[in-house]
Design a protein around this motif. Structure first.
Motif, PDB file in Angstrom:
ATOM      1  N   HIS A 170       0.832  -1.201   0.000  1.00 27.48           N
ATOM      2  CA  HIS A 170       0.000   0.000   0.000  1.00 27.48           C
ATOM      3  C   HIS A 170       0.873   1.260   0.000  1.00 27.48           C
ATOM      4  CE1 HIS A 170      -3.212  -2.775   1.049  1.00 27.48           C
ATOM      5  NE2 HIS A 170      -2.453  -3.209   2.046  1.00 27.48           N
ATOM      6  N   ARG A 171       0.464   2.228  -0.801  1.00 29.57           N
ATOM      7  CA  ARG A 171       1.161   3.521  -0.814  1.00 29.57           C
ATOM      8  C   ARG A 171       0.132   4.630  -0.637  1.00 29.57           C
ATOM      9  NH1 ARG A 171       4.971   5.951  -5.725  1.00 29.57           N
ATOM     10  NH2 ARG A 171       4.538   8.160  -5.308  1.00 29.57           N
ATOM     11  N   THR A 172       0.392   5.519   0.291  1.00 27.74           N
ATOM     12  CA  THR A 172      -0.544   6.597   0.627  1.00 27.74           C
ATOM     13  C   THR A 172       0.172   7.941   0.653  1.00 27.74           C
ATOM     14  OG1 THR A 172      -1.912   5.128   1.981  1.00 27.74           O
ATOM     15  CG2 THR A 172      -2.142   7.492   2.361  1.00 27.74           C
ATOM     16  N   THR A 173      -0.433   8.928   0.018  1.00 32.35           N
ATOM     17  CA  THR A 173       0.045  10.305   0.110  1.00 32.35           C
ATOM     18  C   THR A 173      -0.964  11.133   0.900  1.00 32.35           C
ATOM     19  OG1 THR A 173       1.272  10.276  -1.977  1.00 32.35           O
ATOM     20  CG2 THR A 173       0.559  12.429  -1.176  1.00 32.35           C
ATOM     21  N   PHE A 175       2.758   9.658  -8.649  1.00 29.43           N
ATOM     22  CA  PHE A 175       2.593   8.216  -8.850  1.00 29.43           C
ATOM     23  C   PHE A 175       2.972   7.782 -10.268  1.00 29.43           C
ATOM     24  CE2 PHE A 175       0.010   8.806  -5.105  1.00 29.43           C
ATOM     25  CZ  PHE A 175       0.062   7.592  -4.435  1.00 29.43           C
ATOM     26  N   ARG A 215       5.200   2.077  -6.581  1.00 28.46           N
ATOM     27  CA  ARG A 215       3.770   2.192  -6.273  1.00 28.46           C
ATOM     28  C   ARG A 215       3.363   1.023  -5.376  1.00 28.46           C
ATOM     29  NH1 ARG A 215       2.126   2.518 -12.631  1.00 28.46           N
ATOM     30  NH2 ARG A 215       2.977   4.574 -13.118  1.00 28.46           N
ATOM     31  N   GLY A 216       2.181   1.141  -4.784  1.00 25.86           N
ATOM     32  CA  GLY A 216       1.666   0.027  -4.013  1.00 25.86           C
ATOM     33  C   GLY A 216       1.212  -1.085  -4.944  1.00 25.86           C
ATOM     34  N   THR A 242      -2.825  -1.246  -3.361  1.00 22.26           N
ATOM     35  CA  THR A 242      -3.605   0.001  -3.376  1.00 22.26           C
ATOM     36  C   THR A 242      -2.684   1.209  -3.431  1.00 22.26           C
ATOM     37  OG1 THR A 242      -3.680   0.273  -0.955  1.00 22.26           O
ATOM     38  CG2 THR A 242      -5.437  -1.040  -1.966  1.00 22.26           C
ATOM     39  N   ASN A 243      -3.182   2.251  -4.064  1.00 26.54           N
ATOM     40  CA  ASN A 243      -2.518   3.554  -4.098  1.00 26.54           C
ATOM     41  C   ASN A 243      -3.579   4.607  -3.843  1.00 26.54           C
ATOM     42  OD1 ASN A 243       0.366   2.959  -5.320  1.00 26.54           O
ATOM     43  ND2 ASN A 243      -1.099   1.740  -6.500  1.00 26.54           N
ATOM     44  N   HIS A 244      -3.425   5.358  -2.781  1.00 29.45           N
ATOM     45  CA  HIS A 244      -4.445   6.370  -2.558  1.00 29.45           C
ATOM     46  C   HIS A 244      -3.893   7.652  -1.967  1.00 29.45           C
ATOM     47  CE1 HIS A 244      -4.635   4.189   1.322  1.00 29.45           C
ATOM     48  NE2 HIS A 244      -5.290   5.215   1.827  1.00 29.45           N
ATOM     49  N   ILE A 286      -5.751   5.549  -8.743  1.00 26.19           N
ATOM     50  CA  ILE A 286      -5.533   6.204  -7.449  1.00 26.19           C
ATOM     51  C   ILE A 286      -6.879   6.425  -6.769  1.00 26.19           C
ATOM     52  CG2 ILE A 286      -4.622   8.232  -6.262  1.00 26.19           C
ATOM     53  CD1 ILE A 286      -2.705   8.601  -8.600  1.00 26.19           C
TER      54      ILE A 286
END
Length: 395
Positions: A30-33, A118, A125-126, A129-131, A165
């Protein structure tokens, strides 16, 4: 010579396998900004603390990043403060608390830059999930793009990034008009309805909830929440016991308004509102006369129900007072009030009643029983929804 060639070939193969292994195993699930509104505000510390709390609540294996927006529409107004990486929740919190808020809200610029973040192969990236979790304050976006322009720009940048995203919007201490703008931007980003908060505690709780990766949510809603809006489930949610519900109205797959006959019988029907949240119906408010509260205005309109708007003092000076009695937001209220006063001073308002019309607004200085004319405030009424702006102490 042959031996050296074989050895060199073996080294290349090993390096290739190592690189391939890293490529497979290094990307996070998972990647979150966190995208934070850093425009001018007196209570930015609430936002910074909530971001820090949300980051510390997430897995150390999640890749986290922090980006700010806010400044001038005509110059650079967004920047990445913490690049994506795992195990840096504390760094996110420290960076958020070190922000000095300034300038205007420039949400669109922040969204487009976050999408572009992204677009690169690295940072990874995740894999699941990428959000982007957006915290908006104040004017949401002060740079004047139309909803169609916003949608086109987001689609363009998302297409170039080549990755799905998931945007999640949180609006903190927004007026109804500001919340409407945020809703339009969220729709353009193909996101869920923004979550709105009014207190620091609500913001912390909400930020923790929306930051959880989608596949870790305990239970996904497979059917429309309105499908389960039965008299039995609503009665259980409120604990009203022997109440008999009828005329259940569901709106936006989230809110329910129900009219209830109670036993013993009350003189008026009990009106109750529920919100589907956290996989269950949550009681919001009930009574024979309901405040509009946090339920969106278009929901009340769809129900054909007139809720009670709490008055908001938009301006109080020695020269006069402007009160929003219709929940339209102080920006719109002050605009019509100032234009009405300018019309009066220019002699454009007609008769002793100072009648004046501008588009959907009709303004006058009415007579009211029991009051001297000088004691009655001037009023502007919007014909489309009967919202009222009251002007006092001008005479």
């Amino acid at each position: 010579m042959k031996r050296w060639l074989l050895l060199a070939g073996a080294v290349v193969v090993v390096l290739g396998l190592v690189a391939g292994g890293l490529w497979v195993f290094l990307p996070p699930d998972h990647r979150t900004t966190f995208l934070v509104d850093a425009s001018e505000s007196a209570d930015f510390h609430e936002v910074a603390d909530a971001v820090g709390a949300a980051a510390s609540n997430m897995s150390a294996d999640d890749s986290l990043a922090l980006r700010r927006f806010g400044g001038s529409c005509s110059s650079a107004n967004t920047s990445e403060l913490v690049s994506p990486g795992t195990g840096q929740a504390a760094k996110i919190g420290d960076a958020a608390r070190s922000i000095t808020p300034s300038g205007k809200a420039t949400l669109l610029s922040g969204i487009l830059a976050a999408i572009d973040d992204f677009a690169h192969t690295y940072p990874f990236r995740g894999s699941k999930t990428n959000h982007v979790v957006v915290v908006a304050r104040g004017a949401a976006d002060a740079c004047g793009k139309s909803a169609d322009e916003v949608r086109a720009l987001i689609e363009e940048h998302s297409s170039k990034a080549g990755v799905k995203i998931d945007f999640r919007f949180v609006g903190h201490r927004l007026t109804p008009s500001q919340a409407k703008v945020l809703q339009e931007i969220a729709t353009a980003a193909d996101a869920q309805q923004p979550r709105l908060t009014k207190t620091s505690d609500e913001l912390v709780t909400t930020m923790k909830e929306v930051s959880v990766p989608a596949d870790l949510v305990a239970k996904e809603i497979k059917t429309s929440p309105c499908d389960s809006a039965t008299p039995e489930t609503l009665a259980a949610a409120h604990g009203v016991g022997t109440a008999r519900y009828f005329d259940v109205k569901c709106q936006q797959d989230r809110y329910v308004l129900a009219l209830a006959n109670t036993e013993p019988k009350l003189s008026d029907d009990l009106i109750t509102v529920f919100e589907y949240r956290d996989d269950a119906w949550r009681y919001v408010v009930s009574g024979t006369d309901l405040p509009c509260g946090d339920v969106p205005k278009d929901v009340w309109k769809a129900w054909n129900f007139t809720c009670r708007v709490e008055p908001v003092d938009c301006r109080a000076t020695p020269n006069g007072k402007v009160i929003d009695l219709g929940g339209i937001g102080c920006t719109a209220a002050l605009d019509i009030a100032d234009r009405y006063q300018a019309a009066i001073q220019a002699g454009q308002a007609q008769g002793q009643g100072l009648f004046w019309t501008s588009g959907e607004w009709s303004c006058s200085w009415p007579y009211e029983d029991g009051y001297a004319h000088s004691q009655v405030p001037q009023k502007c009424v919007r014909t489309t929804d009967h919202s009222v702006v009251q002007l006092g102490d001008y005479q």
